[in-house]
Design an enzyme around this catalytic site. Sequence first.
Site, PDB file in Angstrom:
ATOM      1  N   LYS A 166     -60.269 -57.108 -77.608  1.00  0.00           N
ATOM      2  CA  LYS A 166     -59.459 -56.083 -77.059  1.00  0.00           C
ATOM      3  C   LYS A 166     -59.313 -54.763 -78.251  1.00  0.00           C
ATOM      4  O   LYS A 166     -58.900 -54.876 -79.194  1.00  0.00           O
ATOM      5  CB  LYS A 166     -57.988 -56.282 -76.483  1.00  0.00           C
ATOM      6  N   SER A 223     -52.855 -54.579 -68.925  1.00  0.00           N
ATOM      7  CA  SER A 223     -53.620 -53.565 -69.565  1.00  0.00           C
ATOM      8  C   SER A 223     -54.840 -54.226 -70.055  1.00  0.00           C
ATOM      9  O   SER A 223     -55.707 -53.437 -70.372  1.00  0.00           O
ATOM     10  CB  SER A 223     -52.844 -52.805 -70.618  1.00  0.00           C
ATOM     11  N   SER A 271     -49.524 -58.072 -69.681  1.00  0.00           N
ATOM     12  CA  SER A 271     -50.824 -57.576 -69.624  1.00  0.00           C
ATOM     13  C   SER A 271     -51.874 -58.752 -70.174  1.00  0.00           C
ATOM     14  O   SER A 271     -53.235 -58.226 -70.237  1.00  0.00           O
ATOM     15  CB  SER A 271     -50.953 -56.588 -70.835  1.00  0.00           C
TER      16      SER A 271
END
Lengths: 496, 99
Positions: A79, A154, A178
């Site tokens: 990420k 997210s 998330s």
Amino acid sequence: MSLIHKSAADLGALIASGEVSAVEVAQAHLDRIAAVEPQVNAFLHVDTETTLEQARVVDARRAAGEDLGPLAGVPIAHKDIFTTVDMPTTAGSKILEGWRPPYDATVTRRLRAAGLVILGKTNLDEFAMGSSTENSAYGTTHNPWDLSRIPGGSSGGSSAAVAAYEAPLSTGTDTGGSIRQPAAVTGIVGMKPTYGGSSRYGLIAFASSLDTPGPFARNVMDAALLHEAFSGHDVMDSTSVDAPVPSVVEAARNAEVAGLRIGVVKEFGGDGYQPGVLARFHETVELLESLGAKVFEVSCPSFDVALPAYYLIAPSECSSNLARFDAMRYGLRVGDDGTRSAEEVMSLTRAQGFGPEVKRRIILGTYALSSGYYDAYYGQAQKVRTLIARDFESAFQQVDVLISPTTPTTAFPIGERADDPLAMYLADLCTIPANLAGNAAISVPCGLADEDGLPVGLQIMAPVLGDDRCYRVGAAVERALEARWGGSLLSKAPAL
Amino acid sequence: MSAITRDEVAHLARLSRLALADEELDHFAAQLDVIIGAVARVAEVAADDIPPSSHALPLTNVYRPDEVRPCLTPEQALSGAPAVEDGRFRVPRILGEEA
């Protein structure tokens, strides 16, 4: 079965036995990325040469007789909120476009130490604020099950990369859901470890008392292997828990629920839930009973106010954390023409560099923390946090784990909730309590909703430092459901 | 709970160092009003005798040994800066013309 369809554990074993090289495995995934990225947009940065060089190093260490861990040579998508010295780190924001950090996050450092090969950095909602990856400054990511739908958020780039077979593993961060919410809507496994169980050092902060790094994988065992590879105490993070990581790999192998007490959270599953989500959830409850678990209904009354408390606490912490983006020491600078003051340059830079969701939360947080409103909003929200922790405490006196649907609905169409923040915030309804109290929680696939054929997630919540229980129950559900389906849920996804 | 006005949003934007356009102020004022209306429910639940929790974990101060150890070089520390001069961060003027 091609290399990209294999589990991380299998790939690690194949590389260890010398049947395939880390370079071959990396190349297979780079080829897949090249083929499907135009449709999925899971990555913000892929660097073929850096990836292959990491793989060559693993192969050389193996050839030199080094005893490497179970994931050595396995590719991973990372990420883009974790700092990486050899790749840009943007947090999905224009304010950090092109920024190359001078240091690695602890999670990054541990991935490298375990011999994992970082394929690139994945797309996310700007500064991890969102539930759909539509708030990225670099374009939205698409759900591999249906490209017109969101991949969750997210960490939507990370969930889509794993679901699209671009990587067997990926990293995420979970502040209000998330990791679990994107895992649920893309039909994979996502785990939020106990708060403080995985280090936040080098993770670009959103809400510091909630942010938790965790793994994504296509099965529970792979998630457990990754969890163990990067978790554990870190002296660089003062909120890191100085306690041993529970043996989550052993728990995933155990996969036994006979005699276990499982609580169904009464407050999650009424109005507002998609019928197909509820149907799969109730079937999974019956499945757990058939496996010998004892199922009880448990009431956690304060969970009903977790969402409003979260949407006061998280923006408050974000308004403080994002003050560091001041155009002075790193990142974007706008309007520095010699006539403007530092304050004017800051205001222009932040206005241009931040997207609407980030601005909305900064203003909401500034409001909630301001004199005159602090007690009514932020102070009250912190009391709700106490009530939620008490609800968990009382529930875990009666049962070993709590379960609920991970999300009230399946993946919604891109754009559907973009102009309605309240509707968007509902995506995290079931996941937020575990963030406020710091508990461990996992999402595992539990079927497809009848009305749209899209994945549904089962959330399993365990006490603080009870991460192993999530894996034990998750693995039992996975084993039983895959026997029923004749394979993984993801194998039912349409080909890209 | 009071509603949030456009002027309040403009004030909050100034405090937050965000130069918002007029249309953004209108847009956010409407949205924030709805959001604040929804989150105000927190006031209904927690009584005076409930202690607030700022954090999921009991926090204590953590100290490290006071010893010299490697850190970023000046070049590394300045590597992401928008402007650099003489080995330092170059920033716009901080004091006004009259100072």
